[in-house]
Scaffold this motif. Sequence first.
Motif, PDB file in Angstrom:
ATOM      1  N   PRO A  44      -6.776 -92.737 -37.670  1.00 16.16           N
ATOM      2  CA  PRO A  44      -5.863 -92.493 -38.799  1.00 16.16           C
ATOM      3  C   PRO A  44      -5.415 -91.063 -38.851  1.00 16.16           C
ATOM      4  N   PHE A  80      -3.460 -99.582 -42.663  1.00 15.94           N
ATOM      5  CA  PHE A  80      -4.516-100.320 -41.976  1.00 15.94           C
ATOM      6  C   PHE A  80      -4.243-101.812 -42.002  1.00 15.94           C
ATOM      7  N   VAL A  92     -10.931 -96.919 -47.531  1.00 15.08           N
ATOM      8  CA  VAL A  92     -11.312 -97.074 -46.131  1.00 15.08           C
ATOM      9  C   VAL A  92     -12.270 -95.942 -45.786  1.00 15.08           C
ATOM     10  N   VAL A 132     -11.393-103.074 -40.461  1.00 15.45           N
ATOM     11  CA  VAL A 132      -9.967-102.787 -40.336  1.00 15.45           C
ATOM     12  C   VAL A 132      -9.741-101.799 -39.196  1.00 15.45           C
ATOM     13  N   ARG A 133      -8.489-101.667 -38.811  1.00 11.80           N
ATOM     14  CA  ARG A 133      -8.062-100.652 -37.865  1.00 11.80           C
ATOM     15  C   ARG A 133      -6.748-100.084 -38.370  1.00 11.80           C
ATOM     16  N   SER A 134      -6.386 -98.902 -37.871  1.00 12.69           N
ATOM     17  CA  SER A 134      -5.105 -98.326 -38.289  1.00 12.69           C
ATOM     18  C   SER A 134      -3.964 -99.153 -37.724  1.00 12.69           C
TER      19      SER A 134
END
Length: 95
Positions: free
Chosen positions: A95, A55, A19, A87-89
């Motif tokens: 993060p 994620f 990531v 993506v996202r956390s």
Amino acid sequence: MSEHTAQVSFRGGRWCLYVALMGVPVSQWPEHYFDRPVLVPTVAERSRALTGLGFVFTGGAEWEWTEYSETPDDDSSTVRLLASVHVRSLDGGAP
């Protein structure tokens, strides 16, 4: 909610998912190496690896594949593949 780009590439004889975190040194980006050296990891395997890194996908699990030459501007150079997805956390924050 902070969005990032997850990528899958073939490095060191194995597929690696990582990531990309802007403002963070590359050496500190979360990454996961897959055990299978040849076959491309499935979407389900990539999803599990992303979850393990903290994620989740933001707009579905559709990966965009890019082909590029190992040596730019040399059409006889080895071809490399790179897949990307947003993506996202898991907690929705940084993060």
